[in-house]
Design an enzyme around this catalytic site. Sequence first.
Site, PDB file in Angstrom:
ATOM      1  N   ASP A  72      47.978  40.570  37.427  1.00 34.63           N
ATOM      2  CA  ASP A  72      48.416  40.477  36.029  1.00 34.63           C
ATOM      3  C   ASP A  72      47.533  41.338  35.135  1.00 34.63           C
ATOM      4  O   ASP A  72      46.432  41.738  35.525  1.00 34.63           O
ATOM      5  CB  ASP A  72      48.389  39.013  35.552  1.00 34.63           C
ATOM      6  CG  ASP A  72      46.999  38.391  35.626  1.00 34.63           C
ATOM      7  OD1 ASP A  72      46.271  38.665  36.606  1.00 34.63           O
ATOM      8  OD2 ASP A  72      46.616  37.643  34.706  1.00 34.63           O
ATOM      9  N   GLU A 108      44.983  35.843  36.561  1.00 35.77           N
ATOM     10  CA  GLU A 108      43.531  35.842  36.291  1.00 35.77           C
ATOM     11  C   GLU A 108      43.253  35.860  34.804  1.00 35.77           C
ATOM     12  O   GLU A 108      42.307  35.231  34.322  1.00 35.77           O
ATOM     13  CB  GLU A 108      42.870  37.043  36.968  1.00 35.77           C
ATOM     14  CG  GLU A 108      41.337  37.019  36.953  1.00 35.77           C
ATOM     15  CD  GLU A 108      40.705  37.579  35.689  1.00 35.77           C
ATOM     16  OE1 GLU A 108      39.524  37.297  35.448  1.00 35.77           O
ATOM     17  OE2 GLU A 108      41.378  38.311  34.922  1.00 35.77           O
TER      18      GLU A 108
HETATM   19 ZN   LIG Z   1      40.271  41.644  35.499  1.00 36.76          ZN
END
Ligand SMILES: [Zn+2]
Length: 433
Positions: free
Chosen positions: A83, A147
């Site tokens: 992401d 994340e």
């Molecule tokens: Zn990162």
Amino acid sequence: MSPDDEVVTFASELIAIDTTNTADAGGPGTERPAAEYVAGKLAEVGYDVTYVESGARGRGNVIARLAGADPSRGALLVHGHLDVVPADAADWAVHPFSGEVRDGYVWGRGAVDMKGAVAQTLAVARQFKRDGVVPARDLIFAYVADEEAGGLNGASWLVDHRPELFEGATEAISEVGGFSVTVGDSARAYLVETAEKGTMWLRLHARGTAGHGSLLHTDNAVAKLAAAVTRLDQHRFPLVLTGPVRDLLTGLSEMTGIPFDPDDPEPFVARLGHLARMVGATLRDTATVTMLEAGYKTNVVPSVAHATVDARMLPGRDEAFKEELVKVLGPDVEPEWDTMPAVETTFDGRLVDAMAAAIGAEDPGARLLPYMLSAGTDAKSFRRLGIRHFGFAPLRLPPDLDFASLFHGVDERVPVDGLTFGTRVLARLLTQA
Ligand SMILES: [Zn+2]
């Protein structure tokens, strides 16, 4: 085909898959097409690939293993997130989801955080499988979602629900480290992340007496909150020189010949150019107000006001930080916090030796130095499985590039020759580590 032929194409194609994380933990995700891309590249060369989504739709995670020569040694986890944070195309010189290669750089959101690194490990994983390379120990390649919002649908979810996928892993490499800094005229150091600050997402609530805005007020929630937030902004938490920061500054001092005083490191840090902001943030705890929320009408004093603060604590400072925070905020503000502890490991062992050997082979004379990241990564989740974390996604950078500001920044880009260099370093490291 060698891995440094594939890495630029992979980086570019991954950037072109928009995996913006909107931070809506329960909503549908954007990672699936990127996860399928990675899974496809791994399956194509013969990996058994595990594809898994958290309860939320589209939050793709991909895991594959490669058996090593010595199964009695713990596995090395090589992880990266798929992401990215949002990007507003209007601000950019090149469209953030183009993945365009221009002027020797791959451009786009995720170039450094961290699709470039994902492309590197993917290229090496494919080369190993194609060429029948047997690494020294088992390797676990993991490409995860979410994340940028704390890993609730990625690393943290996997650790809670699918820990068997990481069975036997004792150490990990991922972001944010392995990049070069040029010191003085031409000496290069590669910074390996051995620690990251703890994270506290803090909500502040001030309560007062509601009423008509035209009257006299002595108990205004908005004013009380504003005063507390201003005190917090002006407060400096104590300087604490932790092990990794001391080692970094000592190393840089040796390389530059500029003396460094452990009792007063700030003048030295101030001379570090682009590095100063990043290293400066690891000398003390920080608390930065990022959101304010209060009121609903010009002539109404509301009874409550809220603020959100992004706080980061040095290792071992959680309790002391909280005590100090409460004092600074004062009695009118009620804090509510969610804390993820700092991560820290020592800068030694066979893996670190192998990093030094791999960098030394590709960039003779360069030094490896440990450093502390002021932010947080998925290492905070994998640490719950007892896995030692190192930020090592190798990149050789031009001396004048302000690397830290590219993270989540406008015109994020990664040098093509830095990417290919890092891929060669990784191939050496993952063979020998
Ligand atoms: Zn990162």
